[in-house]
Write a protein that holds these residues in place. Structure first.
Motif, PDB file in Angstrom:
ATOM      1  N   ILE A   3       0.852  -1.188   0.000  1.00 22.11           N
ATOM      2  CA  ILE A   3       0.000   0.000   0.000  1.00 22.11           C
ATOM      3  C   ILE A   3       0.887   1.237   0.000  1.00 22.11           C
ATOM      4  CG2 ILE A   3      -1.790   1.277   1.250  1.00 22.11           C
ATOM      5  CD1 ILE A   3      -2.493  -1.415   2.644  1.00 22.11           C
ATOM      6  N   THR A   4       0.719   2.110  -0.984  1.00 18.62           N
ATOM      7  CA  THR A   4       1.476   3.363  -0.997  1.00 18.62           C
ATOM      8  C   THR A   4       0.529   4.519  -0.694  1.00 18.62           C
ATOM      9  OG1 THR A   4       1.204   3.785  -3.384  1.00 18.62           O
ATOM     10  CG2 THR A   4       3.074   2.430  -2.710  1.00 18.62           C
ATOM     11  N   VAL A   5       0.919   5.343   0.241  1.00 21.24           N
ATOM     12  CA  VAL A   5       0.087   6.464   0.684  1.00 21.24           C
ATOM     13  C   VAL A   5       0.695   7.776   0.185  1.00 21.24           C
ATOM     14  CG1 VAL A   5      -0.809   7.719   2.682  1.00 21.24           C
ATOM     15  CG2 VAL A   5      -0.688   5.212   2.730  1.00 21.24           C
ATOM     16  N   THR A   6      -0.099   8.540  -0.561  1.00 19.35           N
ATOM     17  CA  THR A   6       0.320   9.854  -1.056  1.00 19.35           C
ATOM     18  C   THR A   6      -0.755  10.857  -0.648  1.00 19.35           C
ATOM     19  OG1 THR A   6       1.306   8.750  -2.979  1.00 19.35           O
ATOM     20  CG2 THR A   6       1.138  11.144  -3.048  1.00 19.35           C
ATOM     21  N   VAL A  42       6.501   5.603  -6.169  1.00 14.83           N
ATOM     22  CA  VAL A  42       6.935   4.275  -5.707  1.00 14.83           C
ATOM     23  C   VAL A  42       6.102   3.188  -6.383  1.00 14.83           C
ATOM     24  CG1 VAL A  42       7.069   2.727  -3.715  1.00 14.83           C
ATOM     25  CG2 VAL A  42       7.816   5.101  -3.492  1.00 14.83           C
ATOM     26  N   SER A  43       4.798   3.380  -6.476  1.00 14.90           N
ATOM     27  CA  SER A  43       3.936   2.387  -7.125  1.00 14.90           C
ATOM     28  C   SER A  43       4.284   2.213  -8.598  1.00 14.90           C
ATOM     29  CB  SER A  43       2.462   2.790  -6.988  1.00 14.90           C
ATOM     30  OG  SER A  43       1.963   2.479  -5.706  1.00 14.90           O
ATOM     31  N   LYS A  44       4.616   3.311  -9.269  1.00 10.29           N
ATOM     32  CA  LYS A  44       4.998   3.243 -10.677  1.00 10.29           C
ATOM     33  C   LYS A  44       6.250   2.399 -10.865  1.00 10.29           C
ATOM     34  CE  LYS A  44       5.084   7.435 -12.492  1.00 10.29           C
ATOM     35  NZ  LYS A  44       5.192   8.932 -12.470  1.00 10.29           N
ATOM     36  N   VAL A  45       7.230   2.598  -9.992  1.00  5.22           N
ATOM     37  CA  VAL A  45       8.465   1.804 -10.079  1.00  5.22           C
ATOM     38  C   VAL A  45       8.199   0.346  -9.723  1.00  5.22           C
ATOM     39  CG1 VAL A  45      10.805   1.532  -9.184  1.00  5.22           C
ATOM     40  CG2 VAL A  45       9.908   3.826  -9.598  1.00  5.22           C
ATOM     41  N   LEU A  46       7.422   0.127  -8.663  1.00  7.39           N
ATOM     42  CA  LEU A  46       7.114  -1.249  -8.259  1.00  7.39           C
ATOM     43  C   LEU A  46       6.452  -2.026  -9.397  1.00  7.39           C
ATOM     44  CD1 LEU A  46       5.830  -0.805  -4.588  1.00  7.39           C
ATOM     45  CD2 LEU A  46       7.965  -1.889  -5.329  1.00  7.39           C
ATOM     46  N   LYS A  47       5.560  -1.373 -10.136  1.00  8.21           N
ATOM     47  CA  LYS A  47       4.919  -2.042 -11.271  1.00  8.21           C
ATOM     48  C   LYS A  47       5.960  -2.509 -12.277  1.00  8.21           C
ATOM     49  CE  LYS A  47       1.259  -3.491 -13.374  1.00  8.21           C
ATOM     50  NZ  LYS A  47       0.364  -4.498 -12.764  1.00  8.21           N
ATOM     51  N   ASN A  48       6.970  -1.674 -12.510  1.00  5.75           N
ATOM     52  CA  ASN A  48       8.051  -2.057 -13.422  1.00  5.75           C
ATOM     53  C   ASN A  48       8.950  -3.135 -12.834  1.00  5.75           C
ATOM     54  OD1 ASN A  48       7.114  -0.248 -15.294  1.00  5.75           O
ATOM     55  ND2 ASN A  48       8.706   1.291 -14.933  1.00  5.75           N
ATOM     56  N   PHE A  49       8.903  -3.286 -11.511  1.00  4.58           N
ATOM     57  CA  PHE A  49       9.673  -4.337 -10.840  1.00  4.58           C
ATOM     58  C   PHE A  49       8.877  -5.642 -10.723  1.00  4.58           C
ATOM     59  CE2 PHE A  49      12.586  -1.357  -8.131  1.00  4.58           C
ATOM     60  CZ  PHE A  49      13.210  -0.933  -9.290  1.00  4.58           C
ATOM     61  N   GLY A  50       7.643  -5.638 -11.242  1.00  3.59           N
ATOM     62  CA  GLY A  50       6.805  -6.835 -11.188  1.00  3.59           C
ATOM     63  C   GLY A  50       6.086  -7.022  -9.876  1.00  3.59           C
ATOM     64  N   ILE A  51       5.919  -5.934  -9.109  1.00  5.47           N
ATOM     65  CA  ILE A  51       5.248  -6.005  -7.809  1.00  5.47           C
ATOM     66  C   ILE A  51       3.990  -5.153  -7.846  1.00  5.47           C
ATOM     67  CG2 ILE A  51       5.432  -5.460  -5.349  1.00  5.47           C
ATOM     68  CD1 ILE A  51       8.432  -5.996  -5.566  1.00  5.47           C
ATOM     69  N   ASP A  52       2.857  -5.741  -7.529  1.00  2.00           N
ATOM     70  CA  ASP A  52       1.588  -5.016  -7.514  1.00  2.00           C
ATOM     71  C   ASP A  52       1.444  -4.222  -6.223  1.00  2.00           C
ATOM     72  OD1 ASP A  52       0.671  -5.872 -10.002  1.00  2.00           O
ATOM     73  OD2 ASP A  52      -0.176  -7.720  -9.164  1.00  2.00           O
ATOM     74  N   SER A  53       0.792  -3.088  -6.325  1.00  2.00           N
ATOM     75  CA  SER A  53       0.522  -2.260  -5.155  1.00  2.00           C
ATOM     76  C   SER A  53      -0.809  -1.553  -5.355  1.00  2.00           C
ATOM     77  CB  SER A  53       1.639  -1.225  -4.956  1.00  2.00           C
ATOM     78  OG  SER A  53       1.672  -0.307  -6.034  1.00  2.00           O
ATOM     79  N   ILE A  54      -1.284  -0.925  -4.300  1.00  2.00           N
ATOM     80  CA  ILE A  54      -2.487  -0.102  -4.391  1.00  2.00           C
ATOM     81  C   ILE A  54      -2.152   1.282  -3.853  1.00  2.00           C
ATOM     82  CG2 ILE A  54      -3.352  -0.982  -2.160  1.00  2.00           C
ATOM     83  CD1 ILE A  54      -6.208  -0.525  -3.311  1.00  2.00           C
ATOM     84  N   CYS A  55      -2.499   2.315  -4.619  1.00  2.00           N
ATOM     85  CA  CYS A  55      -2.261   3.705  -4.227  1.00  2.00           C
ATOM     86  C   CYS A  55      -3.470   4.248  -3.485  1.00  2.00           C
ATOM     87  CB  CYS A  55      -2.041   4.583  -5.455  1.00  2.00           C
ATOM     88  SG  CYS A  55      -0.630   4.172  -6.463  1.00  2.00           S
ATOM     89  N   LYS A 129      -2.443  -7.955   8.005  1.00  2.00           N
ATOM     90  CA  LYS A 129      -1.211  -8.584   8.472  1.00  2.00           C
ATOM     91  C   LYS A 129      -0.295  -8.911   7.304  1.00  2.00           C
ATOM     92  CE  LYS A 129       0.433 -12.324  11.472  1.00  2.00           C
ATOM     93  NZ  LYS A 129       0.033 -13.497  12.298  1.00  2.00           N
ATOM     94  N   GLU A 130       0.998  -8.613   7.464  1.00  2.00           N
ATOM     95  CA  GLU A 130       2.055  -8.864   6.478  1.00  2.00           C
ATOM     96  C   GLU A 130       2.032  -7.904   5.293  1.00  2.00           C
ATOM     97  OE1 GLU A 130       4.500 -10.818   7.220  1.00  2.00           O
ATOM     98  OE2 GLU A 130       3.489 -11.457   9.053  1.00  2.00           O
ATOM     99  N   ASP A 131       1.116  -6.934   5.267  1.00  2.00           N
ATOM    100  CA  ASP A 131       1.171  -5.901   4.233  1.00  2.00           C
ATOM    101  C   ASP A 131       2.428  -5.051   4.413  1.00  2.00           C
ATOM    102  OD1 ASP A 131      -1.213  -6.670   3.106  1.00  2.00           O
ATOM    103  OD2 ASP A 131      -2.399  -5.015   3.922  1.00  2.00           O
ATOM    104  N   ILE A 132       2.845  -4.415   3.328  1.00  2.00           N
ATOM    105  CA  ILE A 132       3.928  -3.425   3.387  1.00  2.00           C
ATOM    106  C   ILE A 132       3.309  -2.076   3.058  1.00  2.00           C
ATOM    107  CG2 ILE A 132       6.149  -2.672   2.477  1.00  2.00           C
ATOM    108  CD1 ILE A 132       6.684  -5.590   1.678  1.00  2.00           C
ATOM    109  N   VAL A 133       3.422  -1.132   3.981  1.00  2.00           N
ATOM    110  CA  VAL A 133       2.816   0.187   3.816  1.00  2.00           C
ATOM    111  C   VAL A 133       3.913   1.229   3.650  1.00  2.00           C
ATOM    112  CG1 VAL A 133       1.398   1.975   4.895  1.00  2.00           C
ATOM    113  CG2 VAL A 133       0.794  -0.447   5.178  1.00  2.00           C
TER     114      VAL A 133
END
Length: 312
Positions: A3-6, A42-55, A129-133
């Motif tokens: 989860i990325t918080v902006t 951060v979410s934009k880069v993570l997508k390019n790294f193959g990791i899904d996130s929610i903004c 639980k176990e999320d990365i924020v």
């Protein structure tokens, strides 16, 4: 889930100008628009790294639909609180000839108490639980300075891990709740601890001081001088990588994305620092706040690994 918080997103407008001259008419050579704000980057880069996130965060005004459409286009999930105010525009001016980079950042919209409470309640339900924020960036003028402390406590209470990337009072208040990782730059470290920094020994001493507060990992970004990574077991430094610079905005966000990548892929401290250093270097090679790719990072990884050593 990541989860990325902006809390104060911005449309980043980048102007490239040959030989910028103050007090006269300057012609723009080229320009670009990028949806931005540290968490979104951060979410934009993570997508390019193959990791899904929610903004998540706040969006409003003329840019709201454009942000959402661009995130949809990139395949990035989002859940923003819609506000009455207008999402800001930040202007980046690149003097091509003199290689001078100037940022003009707007303060951001007023967030009402009702909008803030709506976000906090939504955030409380999102964290599991176990999320990365990732809590990153500045906030609008009406948001209390202890907001990152509040959100860190909520996330940790739900069993999530927290990475904090902020400055000033936001960082000072945020670390009271002991996020798992923070990523200050040299100036932010100096202001946080109210210390003089003359050399890497001072940086190491400062990072250890933060670690002793109960924060597991401290990544200090040092620009062209490299980075330092202090964990419970290791004190490491990375040499700066010599790469062609096209823009400096977003390098720190790429390093935060690298921290997430390392947590997901269970990298050790040396691997984490090398990946973070390569990510930051790959970012400055790009214009605007364009997100670096995993291929670009890996092309610099061997060079970064050779520059890792214990701090002495």
């Amino acid at each position: 889930m990541v989860i990325t918080v902006t809390l104060n997103p911005a449309m980043d407008k980048t102007l490239l100008i040959e030989n910028l001259t103050l007090g006269t008419v300057n012609r723009v050579d080229s320009l670009r628009y990028d949806i931005g704000g540290k968490g979104i980057n951060v979410s934009k880069v993570l997508k390019n790294f193959g990791i899904d996130s929610i903004c998540t965060g706040f969006l409003g005004g003329i840019w709201e639909d454009i942000f959402k459409k661009e995130l949809d286009k990139r395949g990035i999930k989002h859940n923003f609180i819609s506000i009455k105010g207008n999402t800001r525009t930040n202007t980046k001016i690149v003097d091509i000839d003199n290689k001078v980079y100037t940022d003009i950042n707007e303060p951001g919209p007023h967030i009402t108490k009702e909008e803030l409470n709506e976000f906090i309640n939504m955030f409380r339900g999102m964290c599991q639980k176990e999320d990365i924020v990732i809590l990153a960036g500045g906030v609008g003028p009406s948001i209390p300075k202890n907001i990152y402390g509040t959100l860190t406590a909520i996330a940790k209470g739900n069993g999530a891990r927290v990475i904090l990337d902020a400055e000033g009072e936001l960082l000072e208040e945020g670390i009271r709740e002991k996020p798992h990782v923070i990523k200050p730059n040299e100036h932010e470290l100096k202001m946080l601890l109210n210390i003089d920094i003359k050399d890497k020994k001072d940086i190491l001493k400062g990072a250890k001081c933060i670690r002793d507060l109960g924060i597991e990992r401290v990544l200090v970004s040092l620009g062209e001088k490299g980075a330092m990574y202090v964990t419970e077991e290791d004190d490491l430094e990375a040499q700066g990588l010599k790469v062609p610079v096209k823009g400096t905005v977003g390098a720190g966000d790429s390093m935060v994305a690298a921290l997430v990548y390392s947590m997901v892929n269970k990298l050790n401290a040396k691997e984490t620092l090398a990946f973070a250093q390569a990510s930051g270097a790959a970012s400055v090679m790009l214009e605007g706040t364009e997100a670096c790719t995993i291929e670009q990072v890996k092309s610099l990884l061997n060079q970064a690994e050779l520059g890792i050593r214990e701090v002495v």
